[in-house]
Structure formats: C-alpha cells, structure tokens
Design an enzyme around this catalytic site. Structure first.
Site, short mmCIF file in Angstrom:
data_model
loop_
_atom_site.label_atom_id
_atom_site.label_comp_id
_atom_site.label_asym_id
_atom_site.label_seq_id
_atom_site.Cartn_x
_atom_site.Cartn_y
_atom_site.Cartn_z
N CYS A 16 0.81 -1.22 0.00
CA CYS A 16 0.00 0.00 0.00
C CYS A 16 0.85 1.27 0.00
CB CYS A 16 -1.00 0.00 1.14
SG CYS A 16 -0.30 -0.10 2.80
N HIS A 117 -2.73 1.12 7.15
CA HIS A 117 -2.84 1.12 5.68
C HIS A 117 -2.55 2.54 5.17
CE1 HIS A 117 -4.39 0.19 1.71
NE2 HIS A 117 -5.28 1.16 1.81
#
Length: 184
Positions: A16, A117
């Site tokens: 990510c 994330h």
C-alpha cells in the site's frame, strides 16, 4: 477529467505504501524493488530490515515514503492534527498520504483485527480523489470544501495520521500553511 482518466493502482500484497506513492504522483514510479532498495539504504547493516515486513511482502514504514518522495524533489510534511484542515494552503499541496486503520480479511471473511494502511488523495482535473488502493477505482471527493470535510473526518479517528506531499521549497518556506487561517 473523469475517474477513468485518473491513475489508480490497486492493492497487491502489503504494498500500500508503494501504491499510495504512485497514486499521489499519478504514475507508476516506484516498485517493490525500488522500495526494498530504499530499505537497504536506510538500514544497510540490518539483517532484518526495520522499515518493511520481515516476510518481504511490503508493509513499508513512513521512512521509506519520505525517502521515496525526496528522490522526486518532494517532501512529506507530517500534519499536526491539533490544527484545523482549514489552515491548509491547498494550492501549495501536491497531494496527501494518510495512514489509516484497516480491517484484516482472509478472502471474504473479515477478521476482528486492524492493521495500518497507506492511502493517497490527490487533485486531478479540478477534483480531489480518494486513491485508496483497496478501492475498485478512484473515488471523487469533490472540490476544496468536500476535501476539507473528508480530511477532517479521516483525522477525527485517533490513529489516523496524514502527510502533506509538497515541493521541497514549499516544505522549507512553510507556505503549505495558511498562517492567517491558522491564527483564527
């Protein structure tokens, strides 16, 4: 510009951070290999590199993001959440990289775990887009007012952090902050 013309990398492994970098830059610049090279430069003597997953699947930390941006003459400015997003000088900000809590899932089963994330937000063609790699595609946030609302909502979560992606000279002179608005 339509959402179909907005560059958007989708989530793969634990990459990510790479997806957020490429999405905020609106082109594929960084790969797992370039991120791993940055990790090696940041910790050349370490057998187990502290800047990525031990499994080698990604999960890069903020130091990798900062070094990657520096290689493109950009800087990451940590946003102090005690400030109002109204004090942002948006025309001086290239984009945003947020670190948010994210659910862990195995296939279609969502586990009661949360991980960190990275996601990107960027203006393209006059609109701001949420370029989260976990989304099926770019999601239009709207204009400046909607962006400030979106960022405020994201930052209201205790564990969310935000980096402003700016040109190096903007970082140095601090013009990303509207000082008149900050005084209010």
């Amino acid at each position: 510009m339509s959402a179909g013309e907005v560059f958007h990398e989708k989530q793969r492994l634990e990459l990510c951070a790479i997806h957020a970098l490429n999405n905020v830059l609106q082109e594929r610049v960084f790969t797992k290999e370039t991120a791993d090279d940055i990790c090696k430069r940041l910790a050349p003597q370490c057998v187990v590199n502290p800047h990525r997953s031990m499994l080698g699947t990604g999960n890069y930390d903020v130091n990798v993001i900062m070094a990657a941006l520096q290689s493109r003459d950009l800087a990451a400015v940590w946003w102090d959440k005690r400030r109002s997003v109204q004090s942002l000088h948006l025309d001086k900000v290239h984009g945003f990289i947020l670190n948010v809590p994210s659910r862990v899932s195995l296939g279609i089963v969502s586990l009661p775990l949360r991980r960190r994330h990275w996601l990107a937000v960027r203006q393209v063609g006059g609109n701001y887009y949420n370029l989260d790699s976990k989304l099926k595609g770019p999601t239009c946030i709207g204009g400046e007012t909607e962006l400030r609302t979106f960022l405020g909502e994201q930052l209201s979560q205790d564990v969310t952090e935000m980096l402003l992606v700016v040109q190096r000279e903007v970082e140095e002179d601090g013009t990303w902050l509207n000082t008149e608005e900050a005084k209010k």
